[in-house]
Structures are given as C-alpha cells and as structure tokens.
Design an enzyme around this catalytic site. Structure first.
Site, short mmCIF file in Angstrom:
data_model
loop_
_atom_site.label_atom_id
_atom_site.label_comp_id
_atom_site.label_asym_id
_atom_site.label_seq_id
_atom_site.Cartn_x
_atom_site.Cartn_y
_atom_site.Cartn_z
CG ASN A 209 -1.92 1.13 1.20
OD1 ASN A 209 -2.04 1.83 0.20
ND2 ASN A 209 -2.64 1.32 2.29
CB SER A 213 -2.85 3.49 8.93
OG SER A 213 -3.69 4.31 8.17
#
Length: 1543
Positions: A209, A213
C-alpha cells in the site's frame, strides 16, 4: 451448503481449483461418491460429491447486493457474486448488516459527494444500493432513536482501503451532524482535516500500500441531544517507531520527511535540508516518490490542515524543525576515539549534521555529542561516566531519533484532541475504528505480533466469547434475528469457533508471551535466544504454538487467519520503552519551549536511572480499553478487501480474496448463516420458481402461503419454516428443489422433443411430396418454355435486323448533319469576327474624334474666356474713367459729393456681400484660406473706416459749403478740399480694383480646391461602397446590441440613482419654517410662482397630489392638513387592497388600482414616501400562510401585473440627483409643483383631467423618471414575485412527493400479489388499478393546481415555468430512485412507470401548450430510461444504438448503472451484452480522467427561471382605463380620478 443427493448428471456445479480457488463446470456422470465434471476451461476433473457445490444458473448476471439473498450461500457463490459486482464497479456488498468494501484502486466520484449523501440520508438500511454511507446512517439513526452510542469497525489488511473508508464515514457523519463552528472552524472540519496531519506523520508506503497506516486510530465523534456534533477525540495505538530508523526496499519512511524535503526553497535553506537521497534514514530504500503524488503540494495541504486543527504557525515551525533534526541525526556517523571503546563523530560531515541538529533542537552541541557517545552510571559510591563504542553510539543515536519522533506524534494527537475539544456533557458518540489488518510478511517482528494480537481481539469481538454468545448474535446477526422474529419462526442460537486459546497464549498472566517478554526485558543479560528458549519450554505442548525446525529464535503462532512465523531478534529492544537519562536531560534543557515540552522533567526517583516500561503491556492495556469501549457501543462492521497485490484496478484475484474473507470473518458469518435458514424467498417468488412442481396447488383457489406449503409437503422436505411473508429453507434444500425442478423440466423437455421430432418427420414427408409434385410441374413447364423460347428468338432476330438497318441509316444522317452544322458555324464565326473588328475600329475612331473636338472646343473656350475677361477689364476701366470724369465735374457742385458718397457706399456694400458670399463657399471647401480671408476682412474694415472718414469730411464740407454760400460772393470758386476729396475717391477706386483682382484670384483657387474636393469625394464614395457590406453585417449586431445597451443603460441609471439617493436621503429629514408663495397672473394668463422659502421633499410630495384651478390668488393652508389628507387616502387604499378585490376580465383589480393611485399621486417622482413600504407590508402579511395556494396565486397575479406596469412605465433619472438646477426650478416649490400640474400631465403620461376630458389616461404607458423609493419598490416587488412563485412551486412539490414515493414503491408491493395462473388475473388487475390510482392522484393534483392558477389569472408564462420545474422535479425523483434501487430497475417496473407517464402525457395534452409548455420534455431522462427497460432483445443492441438512438440524453455513467442493475422479473431475459458493458467502462474511465463530473444522479433545479424582462416580453399590453374602483373607495372624493369617463 449442499448434499450429494442434490447433484445429478447435467447439474452446474462449483469445484475447487488451485489456480482460481473455485471453477464452475457441468456434471458428466456420477460414479458412487465421485463425479466427473467438465469445467468451463475444457478440462475434465473427478471430484468427491461432498466437495461439490451447486451453481445457481438463475442468479442475476450483475450479482445481488445482499449475499443473504443468494440461493446458494456458500464460498464459491459468495466469491462469484463479489467478482460479478466488482467487474461492474459495484464495490460495496452486504452480508446481512456487514458491509464488504472491495478497493477499486481508482477514483469513483460518481458514488460519493453531497448528492449521494442526500440520497442516503434517512433511507432505510438495504433499501438503496450498498454503500458506506448507509452504514454510517444506520449508526447515526440508532444513536438518535435509541440514545445509545455506536461504533463502526473498519478492518482489512494493508491496502484494502480502510483509511479511505474511514474518511468517507467521517464525511457523512459531518454531513448529518455538522454545525456552524465558532471563528470559522467546525468540529467536523477539524476531525476531517486531522486525517492529512495524522497521515503525514503516521502513514508510509509499504509493499502492499502506498498510504498504509502504521498506527491504529479510533475516532470518537460526540453528539449532543439534538444530534449535532459537539466534540471529538482521537486515540492512537502502537506507532511503528522502528520505521524512523529502518526501512526496507521498496518501502518508504513516514511521509512527513519527504514532504519537508519538497517544501519551498526558503524553508529547505532554513532547515539545511536537501534531496532525500542524502539522508541515511531515507536512502535505505530506492523509493523516494509516489506515483501521481506531489510531495510539494501535499506539504502545503498538510500546513493548511494544521491551520484548521488549531496548530499555530509557531508550533508548526517547531514541528518541522524537529522533523528536520531527526533527518540530521540519522547522518551523524561515529568512528573509534582515542580511548578504548570510545567514539567520536566520524568526519566533518558528521560534525556538520551534529551542529545542525543542536541548532534545530536549540541545545548545546557538545552536550548532544556527550549524550550520544557516553553514558552515566550511578553507584552508591560515585558517578561513573562511561564511553560507548561506535556501534553502541549508533544504537543510542537511533534510540534518540525514535524517542523524539514518538513524542512528537503523541504531541500532535494531544494537540488535535485539545483543539477539537471534547464535550463532557455528551452521552452519545459514534466511534470509527481504523485499525491495521492482519499482516504476514517474509519477516515478521514485534510490530506484526502486536498487529495480529489486535486482530485476534477484534475477531473475538466479531465472532464470540464464551460469555458473550448472546451479545454477538444480537449485534452481528441482528438483521436475521429481527427477520426471524418478524416472520414468527422458531430459531436457536448457534455455536461459534472460539479463539480464546490464542488470546490466552499471547496475553495470559503470568504465562503469556507478553508476560514472558516483559520478564526477559527486566534482566540485563537476557537475549533473544534466551527469550526464544523460554517460549519453547513454556509452550511446547500448546496447539497454537509451533517451533520451527531450522531456527533457534523464530516461533510460529496459528492465528485464526493462518500461521505466521515471527523473528524474535528485536523483540526485546522494541518492547523496551524508556528514555535514556542523558537524552532526557539534554532535551529538557533545550532553549526551545516546544522541544523541552516534549521531554518534561521526570520525578526525582526516576531521573537518575532508566526505568523500564513495556510497550507490549501498555499496548495490551490500550487494547483492553478499546474493547471496553466497543463492548459499550452498538457495533457495525465494514470489511475492506484488497482485490489484488498489484494495486491496480480491474484485477480480481480469487485466492487472495478468499484468504481475506476468511481472515475478516466473512466466511465464518456465512457459515453461521448456513446453520440457520440461509435461503429465504417471498411467497410469490417461491411460487413463480417452484409452482410447476405442484400444479394442483396452483389450480386450486388458495392463497400464496397455502400454495407454498403444498409444494414443500409434496417434495417431502423437512426442517423448513414458513413465516408470514417468506419461506425459510435450510442449507441444501434450495438445491434439492432446484434438482427436482430441473428433473421435471428435463422430463418435460423430453416429451416436447419427442413431439417435435414427430412433427418434424411428418412435416419433412409432406414437404418432400409437395416438392416432388412441384418438380414435375416445373419440368413440364420447362419443355414448354423451350419451344416458346425458339419461337421468340426467331421473332427477335427479325426485329433486331430491322433495328440495325434503321440505326445505320440514322447514323449516316447524323454524321452529315453534324458536318453541315460545323461548316455553318465556322463561316458565321468568321463573319462575326470581321463585323466585330469593324465596329471596334469605328468606336475607337469616334472616341478619338470626340476627344480631339473636345480639346479644340476647350482650347477655344479658354481663349475666348481669357479675351472676354481682358475686354471686360478694359471696358470697365474705360467706364470707370468716364465715371471719374463725371465725378470730377459733379464734385464742383454741392450735392455731388453726397451722391458720390452714396454710390460708393452701395458699391462697398455690394462688394462686401459678394466677398462674404465667396468667403462662405470657400470656408466649406478648405480651412487653409482662413488667414487670407481674415486679411481681406481687415482691408475691408480699413476701407470702411476710410469711408466713414470720408462721410465725416463730407458732412464737414457740407457745413463749410453752407457757410461759404452764405458768406461768399455769387461766383463760386474751386477749393483745394474738393481736390483732396477727389484724390481720396481715386485711391478708393484703386483699392476697389485691387480687391476685385484678389477676389478673382480667390475664385480661381476656390475652383482648384473644388476639383480636389470632387476627386476626394469620388474616392470616399468608392470606399463607402466597400464599407457597405461591413455596415450591413454591423447593423444586425447593432440591433441586438442596442437592445442590450438600453437594458444596461436603464439598469446603470437605476443603480446610480439608488446609490446617490441612498447617500443623500439622510441630510434632509427636517426643515423648519413654513412656506408661502405669492401667485400673480401676468398679461398672457400664465401663473408665475415666486417661492420665498424652499419646502422639504415631503411637502413637495404632499402638495403635488392635489390639483387646484388657476385663480388670481391662493389662500394659505397649513401643511399639516395636506399630510393628514394624504395619510387618510393611503390608509384607505391599504385597507382596500388587503381585501380580495377579484378581477376585471383577466386583469387583477388590486394591481390596477395601486398603479393608478401611485401614478395620480406622483409617488414615483418624489424623494421620500411611505406608501411603497405599506404596500409591500400588505403583500407580505397576506402571503404568510404558505399553504393556501389560492391566496398565493391571487397575489402572484397582482404582483406580476403591477411589476409589468412598473417595468413599462418607470425609468431611472438621467443624472442621479438630477442636478441642482432642477431642484432650484419653480417646480421644486409648493406652488411650482401645483403650477406644473395645471400646465400639463405628469412627465411621460397622458392624463388630462383639468379640462374635464379623459384621453384614455394610462392606456398609453409612456415612461416616468423614477426616484429612489420607486426603484426600490420595483426591486422589492420583483423579490416578492420570485418568492411567491417559489412558494407555489414548493407547495406543489410537497403535495406530489408522497404520491411519487407511492408510485416508486408500488411496483414492489403490487408484484407480491402477481402469481402465475389464471386465478391471479383479478389480483393483477386490482394491483394495476391501485398503481394507476397513485399516478391519477398526481394528475389530479396537477389539474387542481392548474385550475387554481387559471382562476386567479396568473400569467400563462409563469404557469408554464411552474409546471416545467414540477415535471423536472418528477423526472429527478423517479430517475434517481431508478438508479439507486435495484428492485425498481426491472422490466415490470418499467411497464408500470411507462403507464404512469402516459397519464402525465395525457394531462399535458389536455392542459395545452399555453399552460403546459415544454413540461413534457422535462421527463426526457425517465422516459428514455423506462424505454430502455421495456425494450426487448437488449443483448443485440450496440452501444452506439443505445447512446445515440434509444437514450441520447443519458450519460455513459447512467446507462452503465441501468444496464448493470437491470433484471427481468417477467420474462427472464438478460441485459446488454458484456462487450457493451466493457465499452461503457472504458468510456467511464476516460471521462473520469478528463475531470468531468461523474455523478450519475440528477439535481433538482430550485432556481427562479425567469427575469423581469422575460415577464415584460411575455405579457400583453394591459388596458386599465375602464377598471371600476371597489365600493370602499368609489364614493370617496379623493379617489374620483379612478372613475372611468367616456372619451
């Protein structure tokens, strides 16, 4: 899921495949418990019947929006449904109340935005297409209605789109509960804007990704009692600290480092930064930039976000100074020092970064070096300072960097929470949990261990805990529980898979992994090897703990999602969370308040040594608090899925997705659903599908429930349940019914085939016999034809010979004829050319002769003219000499001088006149002769003066002569004076001659200039011709421009008047004193008013409203009585128009009365008046009741008519304020205004009431110069027309909105009563009548509304506009519902809506174009969409036919939506072909790249679709001369001017 009994030969089934997880095929044969299957890729596979699952061949090609609606709820069915929807860009799918969101890896703006939020606001869950907004809306409604806090758990692995989903949730919650904040900042803005800040400092690129996060986030959004956002708080968990110092290729460090390196140049220079490749903490990976992301723009966006969340510029500068210092810390390298095991900065570069770090942190550089290279050991006897070797110094350096960054991140979170503010009085909140997903990499360390521990906790919350079985069933499967209860069927709880043993393995005290890790960290001599051995010994018999064979430090844990291998090398270091005292002392003493605030002084007992603190224990405590929060809320679940590891759109990896569904607990939820009643069908759907299994039940006249009961009893099924509206089937029963249905259909097909084959054989025999007879007849006919052909050929040969001979003869004749014509043509051409040459020569000779004769004549003329002039001059000279002699002789006599003087005067006058005449002609031709003419005038004046002197001398001589006659002897003698006079006459004569000569020369010059003028005029005419074409084109533009200029001029003058009048209104409020005027009648009968004192504007207005007959004198009258009279008239008018006065023909009486009164009172021309405000207040009070359409229509008619009269009458004054001269004129005084009223009618209006005659008063509406109050009144009246129009339109919308909702819902409710069989025809007819009744209700509302507008004579232009917008509203509501509700996008629904649209079309036809206008055209979207739904053979239609012929108005996004959602519930046909769908998807991708609005929903236009000019142009001229006044004012003398009078 299914039983082997359900699988028969020919069944379509799913089998496992190692490449694509599941693949479909068809059963060829069954051998015991095995079946041979031919897959769709052509392979033949043998599989066990227990591992085969049936495939639903009647499933919609676009899938279902809720997977509980699947006929077969099993893994391959779920996977196929998700894949089918993903291919159509339908990324959201329900599984009960769980939302599955598949990351599209591309922007889909058409499914987000304010328009979609408005659609989902308040909509029941499941009514619209699946969406993240629907989950947020359910949570919000549950919080408002039940008063209990809710939470939304967003889970999924890295790259699945959790962060974006969380953003969408918070945007929607802000949309629902947003409120206006103080000082321009709102809570929801700060919550949403905190995302970029936290992403910049907590997100990084990973292998899976680009914006992963690296921390957990739980956002608590707090609400007050009214459901408005009142506060918020953000909690974070386990920031990945090690990423600051260590990154793997191709990952990146935290975004903030790269953003700062891309900052503006002045900031880069201030922080002494450079390219990211030059920093050790960033160049460990070769990835420095992200695709399609500008770090420079993201830096500015982050700074703006910091401003919104309340971080001051000073703090922002300190934050980025700390970030820059971390980058410089990473570049501090160490080498061995002079002492043993000591270290010093390696080189000048390291010293530079050390010094820069000290400057940025505002601390001492030497102290920083000591803190990195030395350690202080405190013993009871003494304090020992120990040096560190280079490797230990590097570890100390990295520890400092991680500590600083961790403290900075915690400060940001605290700052955001403090800035947003929490509401202590709030009792309701919605929590949004964005937590990292399950991770399993090649190398898994302490971070992955904590992340997977978190997911185990969440999975337990999702599935079950031993003491919380009922709780979970209450939440996760709340919809099933409610449906079971609503249908009144028996059900029981289901046992769940328990993962408590894994949680005990990790967190149990004292023997859990975290407890053992904390214990190992407390012993200084512990290493990762001793820690691993401790684990091996403790958990050697645990079924979830596995020891690898080839490693001494690794261990494996069998999580719910699979086994994960962990490397314990850095577990101990990463679990320790303490600050080195030297680092603490150094940064606490920083001169920067921000840095020292990050490291507050520690208590005395902990400041001298490093106190151990466990990250694992702290994380466990935070996680426990999170679970307590979740347990106290009503949970909602969103499972995010990553379709592929390439992070690219349109790629669906089956195996990867199946693994994520298992990890996310979705398949476990499906297993639980299968343990209950996974298949449920409405009665009418069940009978439609399985009614053929029991035809006797269909023939009997029984209800649907009984029919379903008979079908199930005949099939011998057990364990099913029949509810109030649905049939509930156990797993596998649907497949069994389908198998029986397929067997029945197969037998029926065999019977049909046998009959068809018999029919075909007999048909073939009959056709063969018929063809034999036909061949025979054809053969006989052939023989006859041959004979006929022979005879015909003989006749044709004769005819051909005749034609050939005729052709040859005609050809010879034609050749001869052509030759003769050519010869004649040549001879005639020679003769014609000869004649032409002769005529040309003759014409040239004539021209030469003419020119020569002209030249001779001109030469003769010039000579003659010259001789004539000479002769004339000589003759005139001779005559003049004779005259001179005569004058000399006459001068001797006394009267001779007077006669000569008279002649000279006449001569001078004649010369002067001729000179002026020539001067006038000459000045028109040229300006260059002005000076010469001036000289001639000067000479003429001198001559005139000489003549005057001569006259004076003559008079004097005459007097002397008289005296001489009296005194002299009889003999008269000549005197010298006479001689002198004669000489003067001669000089004058010479001057006259010279003037004649100069005059002739001037004439000659004038002729020359006249020739030049003629030549210039010819040139100008030629140029004028060239400009004619341009002028013609310009005229067309000028005509249209003139109209616009008139409007602009009028508006500008109005605005100028309004501005200047508004400014100048204040000073002249009060004027003291009283005015008197004396009126006198002059001889001519006019009235002259002399004002002694000026009057105020109000006095002028009062007196101008009263007409008085002319008289010799006017009595003084107090101004107060005039004002009182005027106030009484105004009050009476207001009371009159407050009543319903009705209409005179089609003219509203109130508007006409108001206009005539204002015009008569001259209210439009005064500076100040209150009558306009009172009229506006009366209208405003009358329309306060917004629900009374009759009152609104009445005042709309009056207001629009009055506005029309004002528009055609009023104009702004030419100069705002109209100059002081006008104010000081006689008309500005009291009697001056009265005089003006006596003398004539108001400016621009033909009202003659003084002489007792009426010349059609206001029939001729000429313009009046309006003052500020009149223009303001016009603007206010315009605003009220627009307001009343909007109120009427909105009232009709409110009236038909419920009916539209019933029309949209009607197809779904009516289809429940439609069942196959003739016995259901009555129910079908009644349902159709009920549906048409809803549409007829709309038509009835439209008709009543039209009658109301007609009764009040509302202008047809406004009526057309109202119905145009109403039909547009109907189009928007129906079309949006069609696109958002799949059940509406069906064939039968299209037929129903088409019938309703026919009712509207019939209404438009009856209403005529005068009132309906183009209203029917506004339904173009829904008409074309419905037309597309009801057409047949959709798969044969091409995209070009659909987009250009069938639905030219609809966009590609709208067509794509309809095509993918369409389902034929009547005939079972399919939608458009897959090629058309693919082409649509390509075009949608191109449109999204072109930044065009991709919203497929329509917006309702609530604007005002007309202007004052439109009303003025659309309405006809109004004759108000014959309007009868109402009884209330008819008898009042002050309103006698309203009475109509005969012409």
């Amino acid at each position: 899921m299914g039983t082997p009994v359900n699988i028969i030969v020919g069944s379509h089934v799913w089998i496992e495949d190692p490449e694509v997880s599941w693949i479909d095929g068809q059963v060829l044969k069954i051998n015991g418990k095995d079946a041979e299957i031919e897959t769709t890729n052509g392979k033949k596979v043998v599989a066990n019947l227990s591992k085969i699952y049936p495939k639903d061949m009647e499933a919609p090609p676009g899938g279902v929006d809720d997977m509980t609606k699947l006929s077969y709820l099993h893994e391959p069915g779920v996977l196929q449904n998700l894949k089918a929807r993903y291919e159509l860009n339908e990324i959201y799918t329900y599984t009960g109340n769980i939302l599955i969101a598949i990351n599209p890896f591309q922007r889909l703006p058409h499914i987000y935005g304010a328009h979609m939020m408005q659609q989902y606001k308040g909509a029941p869950f499941g009514e619209l297409s699946p969406h993240v907004f629907a989950v947020a809306d359910v949570a919000y409604r549950a919080m408002i209605n039940e008063g209990k806090s809710n939470s939304i758990l967003v889970s999924g692995e890295s790259g699945a789109g959790k962060t974006e989903t969380t953003k969408m949730l918070m945007q929607y919650l802000a949309f629902l509960g947003g409120r206006a904040g103080t000082e321009g900042r709102t809570v929801e803005q700060q919550v949403l804007e905190s995302n970029p800040v936290l992403e910049a400092f907590g997100n990084a690129k990973t292998v899976r990704n680009n914006n992963s996060s690296r921390f957990g986030k739980f956002v608590e959004i707090q609400f007050d009692k009214s459901g408005r956002i009142s506060g918020a708080a953000i909690r974070t968990y386990l920031l990945e600290r090690s990423r600051v110092c260590q990154i793997n290729d191709p990952e990146r460090n935290y975004h903030c480092f790269y953003l700062l390196c891309a900052a503006p140049q002045e900031e880069i220079e201030k922080y002494k930064l450079g390219n990211p490749r030059s920093f050790h903490y960033l160049n460990q990976s070769k990835c420095y930039e992200l695709a399609d992301v500008s770090d420079a723009r993201e830096y500015l966006a982050t700074r703006r976000a910091m401003d919104i969340v309340g971080i001051s510029q000073k703090d922002q500068e300190a934050i980025f100074r700390v970030v820059a210092s971390i980058l410089h810390i990473g570049n501090i390298d160490f080498a061995k020092g002079k002492e043993i095991d000591s270290s010093v900065p390696k080189d000048d570069k390291a010293k530079f970064h050390l010094k820069t770090t000290a400057e940025l942190l505002m601390c001492d550089a030497d102290a920083l070096e000591d803190a990195l290279c030395k350690r202080v050991m405190i013993t009871p006897e003494e304090v020992i300072k120990r040096s560190l070797d280079p490797q230990s110094a590097l570890v100390s350096r990295d520890g400092l960097a991680k500590t600083i960054y961790s403290r900075l991140f915690d400060w940001l979170v605290d700052k955001i929470n403090n800035s947003i503010g929490q509401d202590p009085k709030s009792k309701s909140l919605i929590g949004v949990l964005d937590i990292y997903g399950f991770e399993s990499f090649k190398s898994n360390s302490f971070e992955q261990f904590c992340i997977n521990f978190t997911n185990e906790k969440l999975q337990q919350h999702f599935n079950q805990a031993k003491s919380r079985t009922n709780y979970i069933l209450q939440h996760v499967f709340k919809m099933e529980q409610e449906e079971y209860t609503k249908e009144q069927i028996n059900w029981s709880y289901i046992e769940f898979v328990d993962n408590q043993d894994v949680l005990d393995l990790i967190e149990k005290k004292p023997g859990g992994i975290i407890a053992l890790l904390d214990e190992a960290c407390m012993f200084p001599k512990s290493t990762h090897e001793t820690f691993a051995n401790k684990l091996y010994q403790t958990f050697k018999n645990h079924k979830r703990f596995i020891k690898p064979k080839l490693s001494r430090t690794d261990f494996t844990i069998a999580h719910y999602a699979g086994e994960v291998l962990y490397q314990s090398d850095q577990f101990l270091d990463k679990n320790k969370d303490y600050v080195v005292p030297e680092h603490q002392d150094l940064l606490s003493a920083s001169k920067c308040p921000f840095v020292s605030g990050l490291f507050p002084p520690l208590p005395e007992e902990t400041s001298k040594s490093s106190k151990f603190s466990s990250i694992g224990s702290r994380f466990k405590l935070q996680l426990q608090q999170l679970m307590e929060t979740l347990n106290s809320t009503e949970p909602h679940y969103i499972r995010c899925v990553k379709p592929n590891n390439l992070l690219k759109p349109a790629i669906f990896e089956n195996i990867n997705i199946m693994q994520q569904l298992r990890c996310g607990g979705v398949l476990e939820a499906i297993r639980i659903s299968c343990a209950g009643y996974p298949t449920r069908r409405a009665f009418f759907e069940f009978i439609n599908r399985f009614g053929l299994l029991a035809p006797e039940a269909m023939e009997a006249n029984c209800d649907e429930k009984t029919g379903c009961q008979k079908i199930l009893e005949k099939m011998g099924l057990k364990g099913y349940q029949i509810g109030k509206t649905k049939v509930f089937l156990r797993a596998g029963q649907m497949a069994e019914l389908d198998a029986q249905r397929a067997q029945l259909l197969s037998n029926a097909a065999k019977v049909i085939q046998r009959r068809i084959r018999t029919h075909q054989a007999r048909k073939h025999y009959l056709a063969l016999r018929k063809k034999t007879i036909y061949v025979q007849s054809r053969w006989r006919g052939r023989l006859a034809c041959k004979l006929y052909e022979h005879l015909r050929r003989e006749a044709a040969a004769v005819k051909i010979q005749k034609s050939v001979r005729r052709y040859e003869a005609r050809k010879a004749y034609k050749e001869l004829h052509v030759s003769v014509l050519i010869l004649q043509t040549a001879l005639r051409a020679v003769a014609a050319r000869k004649e032409f040459r002769f005529r040309k020569q003759t014409k040239a000779s004539i021209i030469i002769q003419a020119r020569w004769r002209c030249h001779k004549a001109a030469l003769y003329y010039n000579r003659l003219k010259k001789g004539t002039i000479v002769t004339q001059c000589r003759w005139r000279g001779r005559v003049a000499r004779k005259e001179l002699r005569k004058l000399k002789m006459a001068a001797r006599e006394t009267g001779a001088l007077q006669e000569a003087k008279d002649k000279l005067e006449k001569r001078v006058e004649e010369l002067t006149w001729r000179l002026q005449l020539e001067k006038g002609l000459r000045t028109n031709l040229e300006e260059s002769k002005v000076q010469e003419i001036a000289k001639l005038q000067n000479s003429l004046q001198e001559m005139q003066s000489k003549v005057d002197e001569t006259n004076a001398l003559l008079i004097k001589e005459r007097e002397n002569a008289k005296k001489a006659v009296e005194e002299a002897p009889p003999v008269i003698k000549e005197t010298q004076v006479i001689v002198e006079d004669t000489q003067k006459i001669e000089t004058l004569t010479a001057e006259v001659e010279s003037l004649k000569t100069s005059l002739e020369s001037e004439k000659q010059k004038g002729d020359d200039f006249e020739k030049k003028y003629n030549e210039a005029q010819v040139c100008s005419e030629e140029r004028g011709k060239k400009l004619e074409d341009t002028e013609k084109k310009a005229r067309q533009l000028q005509e249209s421009l003139t109209r616009l200029e008139e409007k602009i001029t009028n508006l500008e003058s109005e605005n100028q008047v309004l501005r200047q009048q508004a400014v100048s209104m204040a000073p002249n409020k009060f004027l003291s004193g009283r005015s008197r005027s004396i009126v006198q009648r002059t001889e001519s009968g006019h009235i002259v008013a002399e004002a002694k004192t000026s009057l105020s504007n109000q006095e002028m207005h009062s007196t101008s409203m009263h007409r008085r007959e002319p008289s010799d004198g006017l009595d003084d009258k107090p101004q107060k009585s005039l004002n009182e009279k005027q106030q009484e008239n105004q009050e009476l008018l207001i009371r009159c128009i407050a009543q319903h006065l009705g209409f005179a023909g089609n003219r509203p009486i109130a508007a006409c009365i108001i206009y005539k009164c204002l015009l008569h009172w001259r209210s439009f021309e005064v500076e100040r008046t209150s009558v306009f405000d009172r009229i506006i207040q009366t209208i405003g009070h009358a329309i306060e009741t917004q629900d009374n359409n009759d009152v609104l229509a009445y005042w709309l008619s009056n207001a629009s008519t009055l506005l029309l009269l004002l528009q055609r009458t009023l104009k702004a004054s030419g100069a705002a304020g109209m100059a002081p001269q006008r104010r000081r004129s006689s008309s500005a005084t009291l009697f001056g205004r009265m005089t003006q009223s006596f003398r004539g009618t108001p400016t621009g209006v033909n009202l003659s009431l003084i002489n007792g005659s009426t010349s059609r008063g206001v029939d001729t509406l000429r313009q009046v110069e309006a003052k500020y109050p009149a223009l303001l009144f016009k603007q206010q009246l315009t605003a009220y027309v627009e307001k009343i129009y909007g109120m009427i339109r909105d009232n009709l919308k409110k009236e038909i909105s419920p009916l539209l909702g019933l029309c949209i819902q009607a197809p779904r409710t009516s289809r429940a009563s439609l069942v196959k069989g003739s016995s259901r025809s009555v129910a079908n007819t009644e349902a159709q009548r009920a549906l048409i009744a809803h549409w007829q209700g709309i038509v009835k509302s439209l008709g009543n509304f039209l009658n109301t507008l007609k009764a009040n004579h509302v202008p047809p232009f406004l009526v057309r506009k109202v119905f145009t917008q109403i039909f547009s509203f109907i189009n928007v509501q129906l079309f949006n519902s069609l696109l958002l509700r799949r059940e509406c996008c069906s064939f039968s629904n299209g037929e129903y809506v088409k019938a309703g649209l026919a009712e509207l079309e019939h209404w438009c036809y009856k209403a005529t174009d005068e009132y309906a206008g183009s209203a029917w055209d506004e339904l173009k979207h829904i008409r074309q969409a419905i037309g597309f739904l009801v057409i047949h053979q959709k798969p044969k239609k091409t995209l070009d036919e659909i987009s250009h012929d069938l639905c030219p108005v609809l966009s590609i996004q709208q067509l794509y939506r309809i095509s993918t959602m369409y389902w034929d519930d009547k005939y079972g046909t399919h939608s458009v072909s897959s090629d058309v769908i693919s082409n649509m998807r390509v075009l949608m991708t191109e449109d999204s790249n072109n930044a065009v609005s991709n919203s497929f929903l329509l917006d309702d236009d609530s604007s005002i679709p007309f202007s004052v000019d439109d009303i003025s142009k659309s309405m006809e001229q109004i004759d108000i001369s014959d309007i009868e006044p109402p009884p209330l004012i008819r008898e009042n003398s002050g309103f006698s001017f309203l009475l109509p009078r005969p012409d």
